[in-house]
Design a protein around this motif. Structure first.
Motif, mmCIF file in Angstrom:
data_model
loop_
_atom_site.group_PDB
_atom_site.id
_atom_site.type_symbol
_atom_site.label_atom_id
_atom_site.label_comp_id
_atom_site.label_asym_id
_atom_site.label_seq_id
_atom_site.Cartn_x
_atom_site.Cartn_y
_atom_site.Cartn_z
ATOM 1 N N ASP A 64 0.265 -0.730 10.150
ATOM 2 C CA ASP A 64 1.669 -0.353 10.408
ATOM 3 C C ASP A 64 2.266 0.462 9.260
ATOM 4 N N ILE A 65 1.934 0.037 8.030
ATOM 5 C CA ILE A 65 2.442 0.745 6.840
ATOM 6 C C ILE A 65 1.959 2.206 6.886
ATOM 7 N N TYR A 66 0.693 2.405 7.232
ATOM 8 C CA TYR A 66 0.158 3.778 7.300
ATOM 9 C C TYR A 66 0.803 4.537 8.461
ATOM 10 N N ARG A 67 0.962 3.859 9.596
ATOM 11 C CA ARG A 67 1.549 4.543 10.761
ATOM 12 C C ARG A 67 2.981 4.979 10.471
ATOM 13 N N HIS A 68 3.716 4.160 9.711
ATOM 14 C CA HIS A 68 5.126 4.488 9.427
ATOM 15 C C HIS A 68 5.289 5.268 8.125
ATOM 16 N N ARG A 69 4.189 5.709 7.575
ATOM 17 C CA ARG A 69 4.189 6.488 6.331
ATOM 18 C C ARG A 69 4.965 5.781 5.199
ATOM 19 N N ASP A 70 4.743 4.507 5.092
ATOM 20 C CA ASP A 70 5.413 3.715 4.044
ATOM 21 C C ASP A 70 4.489 3.439 2.857
ATOM 22 N N VAL A 71 3.363 4.155 2.756
ATOM 23 C CA VAL A 71 2.358 3.820 1.736
ATOM 24 C C VAL A 71 2.941 3.932 0.323
ATOM 25 N N THR A 72 3.636 5.043 0.071
ATOM 26 C CA THR A 72 4.185 5.243 -1.286
ATOM 27 C C THR A 72 5.183 4.136 -1.624
ATOM 28 N N LYS A 73 5.994 3.781 -0.650
ATOM 29 C CA LYS A 73 6.992 2.729 -0.881
ATOM 30 C C LYS A 73 6.291 1.414 -1.270
ATOM 31 N N ILE A 75 3.167 1.067 -2.487
ATOM 32 C CA ILE A 75 2.493 1.233 -3.790
ATOM 33 C C ILE A 75 3.508 1.031 -4.913
ATOM 34 N N ASN A 76 4.654 1.699 -4.803
ATOM 35 C CA ASN A 76 5.667 1.583 -5.862
ATOM 36 C C ASN A 76 6.167 0.149 -5.997
ATOM 37 N N ALA A 77 6.375 -0.493 -4.870
ATOM 38 C CA ALA A 77 6.902 -1.865 -4.923
ATOM 39 C C ALA A 77 5.891 -2.799 -5.583
ATOM 40 N N LEU A 78 4.605 -2.616 -5.260
ATOM 41 C CA LEU A 78 3.592 -3.569 -5.767
ATOM 42 C C LEU A 78 3.140 -3.275 -7.189
ATOM 43 N N ARG A 79 3.452 -2.062 -7.683
ATOM 44 C CA ARG A 79 2.948 -1.679 -9.011
ATOM 45 C C ARG A 79 3.415 -2.643 -10.093
ATOM 46 N N GLY A 80 4.643 -3.081 -9.991
ATOM 47 C CA GLY A 80 5.180 -3.959 -11.051
ATOM 48 C C GLY A 80 4.877 -5.436 -10.798
ATOM 49 N N TRP A 81 4.254 -5.738 -9.692
ATOM 50 C CA TRP A 81 3.924 -7.148 -9.391
ATOM 51 C C TRP A 81 2.534 -7.442 -9.935
ATOM 52 N N THR A 82 2.484 -8.124 -11.083
ATOM 53 C CA THR A 82 1.186 -8.294 -11.743
ATOM 54 C C THR A 82 0.819 -9.757 -12.029
ATOM 55 N N LYS A 83 1.803 -10.621 -12.103
ATOM 56 C CA LYS A 83 1.502 -12.013 -12.491
ATOM 57 C C LYS A 83 1.581 -12.946 -11.278
ATOM 58 N N ASN A 84 0.687 -13.928 -11.274
ATOM 59 C CA ASN A 84 0.625 -14.840 -10.124
ATOM 60 C C ASN A 84 1.983 -15.470 -9.802
ATOM 61 N N GLY A 85 2.730 -15.824 -10.847
ATOM 62 C CA GLY A 85 3.960 -16.575 -10.619
ATOM 63 C C GLY A 85 5.195 -15.695 -10.439
ATOM 64 N N GLN A 86 4.998 -14.374 -10.515
ATOM 65 C CA GLN A 86 6.130 -13.449 -10.490
ATOM 66 C C GLN A 86 6.704 -13.313 -9.070
ATOM 67 N N ALA A 87 8.039 -13.195 -8.995
ATOM 68 C CA ALA A 87 8.666 -13.031 -7.671
ATOM 69 C C ALA A 87 8.246 -11.687 -7.080
ATOM 70 N N LEU A 88 8.148 -11.640 -5.772
ATOM 71 C CA LEU A 88 7.754 -10.382 -5.108
ATOM 72 C C LEU A 88 8.940 -9.429 -5.042
#
Ligand code: HEM
Length: 408
Positions: A64-73, A75-88
């Motif tokens: 769905d993400i690919y179909r709606h062309r939301d890939v960059t969004k 990628i950017n959102a997940l880039r800063g999510w690095t620690k197991n306990g960190q909020a999404l």
């Protein structure tokens, strides 16, 4: 025909009843529904055809993400999510966010004590693990035909070095002190990898020749494929350590297995397919890994890139020739031949005759018995693998959704 088969099974059963009953549920015919009550490694409630099962929930979300062309969004959102306990991040699409929230949780059967034993194992055996994850498992992935095909034609095939550093990150994260704790990164690495596998399942079948390349798979990276690759990691590492007679504490060995059982679950493998014990793992690998290993045109190209691994870093003991000899030593003559790796007149016999004594001396089991120069050379080789590993990890490594397949 059916009767004949049944009769044979009954006859076999009469002769070897216990052995037959004890045989693992393989190749890939049973497993539990993900998260079904009581599911844990090797135990399942529902039958699954692992060769025709993928990872439906993230596969649909990511498609769905690919179909709606939301890939960059994403990628950017997940880039800063690095620690197991960190909020999404709030900017993630809500359905994907809900999935990740669930997927980041350790399975109910995860045992913190065993995970701590795994850390001790990784600390004690880190030097060998650098060479084993980084090279033995890496080279093996080139001779697992499904994996070689999928890796070669996806983004990673064009930038193998980059892919290796990301896989090195997984090897590093699983071995770190806080791997699965809130301050660690292993849950994040596994969940991101799970999403990338879903992305590959979406992108590769769009490639115009894909259906003729893998006509027997509707989508790549089945549950069965995942388990084959799983065996190229912990099972292969354990096999090598045993072959080299490295002494291993039983609790640490069980901990190491457990850390990989948890990783398998977090990567989206159904619990019932994950081996419950090392002997199950060995039995599975004999049926599912060993017979499939084979050089293919894609695998040969990947292996060729892997042999140049040390070249750019000027690690003199990790030259093409030495890495070729190590491939032959670790994976055998047949695989080396199929990868068209030439014989090495000095290194092949040296590894055959002196590696065993080297390990025994290194482990303090033998006091003497090998020339100092050979000892130093092998020790330096292990050190260079660690250096290679560290250099791969020096840059911040982000595991991110690919935009495309291999453009070449
Ligand atoms: C990506 C690990 C199974 C094919 C990745 C990544 C990791 C990883 C850490 C992220 C690296 C990156 O972004 O390049 C694992 C582990 C597995 C497993 C631990 C099993 C236990 C498989 C299997 C296949 C596969 C069975 C193929 C049949 C790929 C591909 C990518 C990928 C094509 C994307 C590479 C790219 O194009 O960037 N995997 N993997 N993996 N994996 Fe796996």
């Amino acid at each position: 025909m059916e009767d004949l088969t049944r009769r044979r099974v009954l006859q076999a059963g009469a002769g070897a009843g216990a052995a037959l009953l004890a045989a693992p549920a393989f190749p890939w015919t049973s497993g539990p529904a993900e998260g079904s009550p009581g599911s844990r490694p090797g135990v399942g409630a529902k039958h699954t055809d692992a060769k025709h099962t993928w990872d439906d929930e993230p596969d649909e979300l990511i498609a769905d993400i690919y179909r709606h062309r939301d890939v960059t969004k994403v990628i950017n959102a997940l880039r800063g999510w690095t620690k197991n306990g960190q909020a999404l991040p709030k900017s993630l699409p809500s359905d994907l966010r809900a999935f990740i929230e669930d997927a980041r949780e350790l399975p109910e059967w995860a045992d913190r004590g065993k995970l701590a034993d795994a850390v001790t194992f990784n600390q004690k055996r880190g030097t060998y693990l650098g060479a084993l994850y980084g090279f033995a498992s890496g080279m093996m992935s080139a001779v697992i035909p499904h994996e070689a095909m999928v890796v070669y034609y996806s983004r990673g095939g064009a930038a193998l070095k980059d892919r290796i550093s990301k896989t090195a990150k997984l090897g590093y994260d699983i071995g770190s002190l806080n791997a699965y704790q809130d301050s660690g990164e292993m849950a994040v690495t596994c969940v991101k990898t799970r999403l990338i596998h879903s992305a590959v399942r979406h992108l590769l079948p769009e490639q115009h020749q894909w259906s003729s390349r893998m006509p027997y798979q509707e989508k790549p990276i089945t549950q069965a494929d995942q388990m084959v690759t799983w065996h190229s990691l912990p099972t292969t590492v354990m096999r090598m350590l045993k072959r080299w007679q490295v002494p291993i504490d039983p609790a640490e060995s069980a901990g190491f297995l457990h850390s990989w059982q948890v990783a398998g679950h977090m990567l989206g493998i159904q619990d019932g397919l994950i081996p419950a014990t090392w002997s199950d793992a060995e039995a599975q690998a004999k049926i599912a890994l060993d017979p499939v290993l084979k050089g293919t045109p894609e695998g040969r190209k990947l292996a060729d890139m892997l042999l140049d691994l040390g070249f750019n870093l000027d690690l003199s003991l990790l030259s093409r020739g030495v890495l070729g000899a190590l491939t032959r030593f670790m994976l055998g003559d047949r695989i080396a031949r199929e990868l068209r790796i030439p014989r090495e007149p000095v290194w092949d016999p040296l590894l055959e005759t002196a590696w065993g004594p080297f390990i025994l001396v290194r482990e303090g089991i033998l006091q003497a018995g090998m020339p100092k120069e050979a000892y130093w050379t092998f020790d330096e080789m292990l050190r260079q693998f660690v250096l290679l590993y560290i250099s791969e990890l020096r840059m911040p490594i982000t595991i991110e959704l690919p935009y495309t397949n291999n453009p070449n």
